[in-house]
Write a protein that holds these residues in place. Structure first.
Motif, short mmCIF file in Angstrom:
data_model
loop_
_atom_site.label_atom_id
_atom_site.label_comp_id
_atom_site.label_asym_id
_atom_site.label_seq_id
_atom_site.Cartn_x
_atom_site.Cartn_y
_atom_site.Cartn_z
N ALA A 198 0.78 -1.27 -0.01
CA ALA A 198 -0.07 0.03 0.01
C ALA A 198 0.88 1.46 0.14
N GLY A 200 3.70 1.76 -1.31
CA GLY A 200 4.42 1.67 -2.79
C GLY A 200 3.29 2.40 -3.67
N ILE A 201 1.96 1.96 -3.40
CA ILE A 201 0.93 2.75 -4.18
C ILE A 201 0.94 3.98 -4.03
N LEU A 202 0.77 4.40 -2.83
CA LEU A 202 0.88 5.72 -2.20
C LEU A 202 1.76 6.65 -2.73
N ARG A 203 3.23 6.14 -2.79
CA ARG A 203 4.08 6.71 -3.08
C ARG A 203 4.14 7.07 -4.69
N LEU A 204 3.55 6.01 -5.45
CA LEU A 204 3.32 6.29 -6.76
C LEU A 204 2.26 7.00 -7.25
N TRP A 205 1.18 7.45 -6.14
CA TRP A 205 0.26 8.22 -6.53
C TRP A 205 0.62 9.78 -6.06
N GLY A 206 1.87 10.03 -5.49
CA GLY A 206 2.16 11.26 -5.22
C GLY A 206 1.98 11.69 -3.66
N ALA A 207 2.16 10.57 -2.73
CA ALA A 207 1.83 10.92 -1.48
C ALA A 207 2.82 11.65 -0.82
N SER A 208 2.66 12.75 0.14
CA SER A 208 3.62 13.25 0.82
C SER A 208 4.73 12.33 1.63
N SER A 211 2.54 11.38 4.67
CA SER A 211 1.43 10.44 4.49
C SER A 211 2.21 9.29 4.50
#
Lengths: 297, 226
Positions: A198, A200-208, A211
């Motif tokens: 999860a 990894g997905i967040l990072r890929l979607w531009g999470a700070s 976050s």
């Protein structure tokens, strides 16, 4: 909200790891708290033992019985309002009575001396307590006192033992803190691994960065805080009884302070903060691992 | 918008997947990425989606070379991309609605607004997922999960859409529903790069193609390549 749900994933997937870790945190915190109380309390005991001594001030043989009280008052005056200083006159009869149990024949011989016993058996004033070293000279100057001597350092072996005990307690405390923090970091790394997909997905979607750190922080905080709650409960429920038990081991330990409720809150805070910090480390390692595998910043 | 310059990729101990790939995409472009199984389509798309780095060469997105871009700029770039990975990669703990909403939230939009909720609902309705909105992502079929992944990518109105086999698990009806959405986004100004095996799609919706074969990319115009 989403990050909170992610933070709770380890509790769904590996609940017993979280629970047992929290139990371990609670126990280690309680142990560290107890050791801190003991080594801190022993400081007072050691100071007292270092300072406690007995002065034996011998009265001049020529002092009449009527003048003895004056000498006693003068000796008490040397110590003024010093709390805990006991001044006691030991006259000849008391001295002989004290010897009788161990040396009955000697006592009979002394009693047979009659009036001449006053030349042999002294009267003395016994002063016990914690006082400054210069009091001995002051006592010697009191009119009616022939000589005086101090016990000085009579508790030195015990002071040494307690000082060593304090150092050992501190070393063990450091070891406990190290073990506690290491355990929390490893748990946080496990939790970070469980949340890795999860994250990894967040990072890929531009999470700070915050976050990405948040789920690990919250996971760690939950375990640390739960451990803190357990330690607090243990302290509040068992502390008083444990303290009484330790103080009853020896009269010297009577000066140990009582368990304070304030310490329980400190244990809770330490648990929470440790969990939070370990969560940071765990999150950072999880993010780093994900970056290395992805090969992208 | 997207510039690949002499990009090569290989993994440790393996032969090169592709080498010296160079092409550009501008705003509003639509590009198919076609090639056989194992040709390297997914690897190329993962690089463009900033998930992996090239072994050599340079990838630039929105004018920024990815190799030297700052963390904050990279984050902004990712917020402008809508990526549909081959494995969908939904967050299983979250519901369908929350998976889509999270994408919007990470792109800087306020999820709690009524307009955002309506947008998400509309997308889910179009993709036949209105009855699944409160289901956990782990409870979905492969085709449903794929549609959710597409909704997640499109809800944030990205400037660049990267889709890796987005119709692979769909029936014909949903295939064209998805293509409809991609084309609509493209008309709206988004660049779309779409990897597909589906010859019918490429035949019926004629767009420029990048054919990946034996580690090399050949660009074909909108003529039929099948």
């Amino acid at each position: 909200m989403y990050l909170l749900r992610l933070a709770l994933r380890p509790w769904r997937v590996a609940p017993w790891s979280q629970i047992f870790s929290a139990l371990a945190v609670g126990f280690l915190l309680l142990l560290a708290g107890f050791l801190f109380w003991m080594q801190d309390g022993l400081k007072t005991v050691v100071v007292r033992l270092k300072g406690e001594q007995v002065i034996t001030a011998y009265l001049q043989p020529s002092i009449e019985s009527e003048a003895v009280n004056r000498v006693l008052d003068d000796v008490r005056g040397v110590f003024g309002a010093d709390a805990g200083v006991a001044v006691q006159l030991v006259d000849r009869a008391e001295f002989l009575a004290g010897l009788k149990g161990s040396y009955p024949e000697l006592v009979r011989d002394l009693e047979d001396l009659g009036q001449q016993v006053s030349q042999v058996v002294p009267r003395y004033v016994s002063i016990s307590g914690v006082f400054a070293a210069n009091k001995l000279d002051a006592v010697r100057k009191v009119s009616g006192i022939e000589s005086a001597e101090a016990s000085g350092d009579r508790y030195r072996p015990i002071v040494g033992a307690f000082s060593a005990l304090r150092w050992i307690a501190r070393v063990i405390m450091v070891g406990i803190c190290f073990a506690l923090f290491t355990g929390l970091i490893h748990l946080s790394r496990l939790n970070g691994y469980l949340q890795r997909d999860a994250l990894g997905i967040l990072r890929l979607w531009g999470a700070s960065s915050m976050s990405l750190l948040a789920p690990g922080l919250v996971s760690g905080l939950l375990v640390g805080a739960l451990g803190g709650v357990l330690a607090t409960s243990g302290w509040l429920s068992l502390g008083a009884a444990l303290g009484r038990q330790v103080r009853s081991l020896s009269p010297i330990l009577n000066h140990l302070p009582a368990f304070s409720a304030q310490m329980s809150w400190i244990l809770f805070l330490i648990g929470g903060i440790s969990g939070l910090l370990a969560g940071v480390f765990g999150s950072l390692s999880g993010i780093q691992l994900d970056r290395q595998e992805g090969g992208q910043g | 918008m997207l510039v690949l310059t002499e990009v090569s990729k290989w993994y440790h101990g393996q032969s090169r997947i592709f080498e010296n790939v160079s092409f550009e995409m501008k705003k509003g472009d639509f590009l198919y990425l076609v090639g056989g199984t194992g040709a390297g389509k997914s690897s190329l798309l993962r690089m463009i989606a900033t998930e992996e780095s090239p072994t050599s060469g340079q990838v630039s997105l929105f004018g920024y070379p990815l190799a030297t871009v700052s963390e904050s700029t990279l984050r902004a770039i990712r917020q402008s991309i809508g990526y549909v990975p081959q494995g969908t990669r939904l967050i299983p703990d979250l519901t369908v609605f929350d998976n889509v909403a999270l994408s919007l939230s990470l792109a800087g939009h306020r999820v709690i607004s009524a307009a955002s909720k309506a947008k998400i609902s509309e997308l889910l309705n179009r993709l036949g997922l209105e009855n699944k909105r409160d289901h956990l992502a782990c409870m979905l079929s492969g085709g449903e999960a794929q549609r959710v992944a597409v909704a997640r990518a499109l809800v944030r109105t990205p400037e660049l859409i990267i889709a890796d086999e987005p119709t692979g698990a769909q029936d014909r009806d949903y295939t064209w529903s998805l293509m409809d959405l991609f084309l609509k986004a493209n008309v709206g100004g988004a660049a779309v790069i779409l990897a597909t095996h589906d010859r019918e799609i490429v035949r019926r919706v004629r767009k420029r193609s990048a054919v990946l074969r034996k580690g090399q990319v050949t660009l074909e115009d909108a003529a039929c390549i099948y």
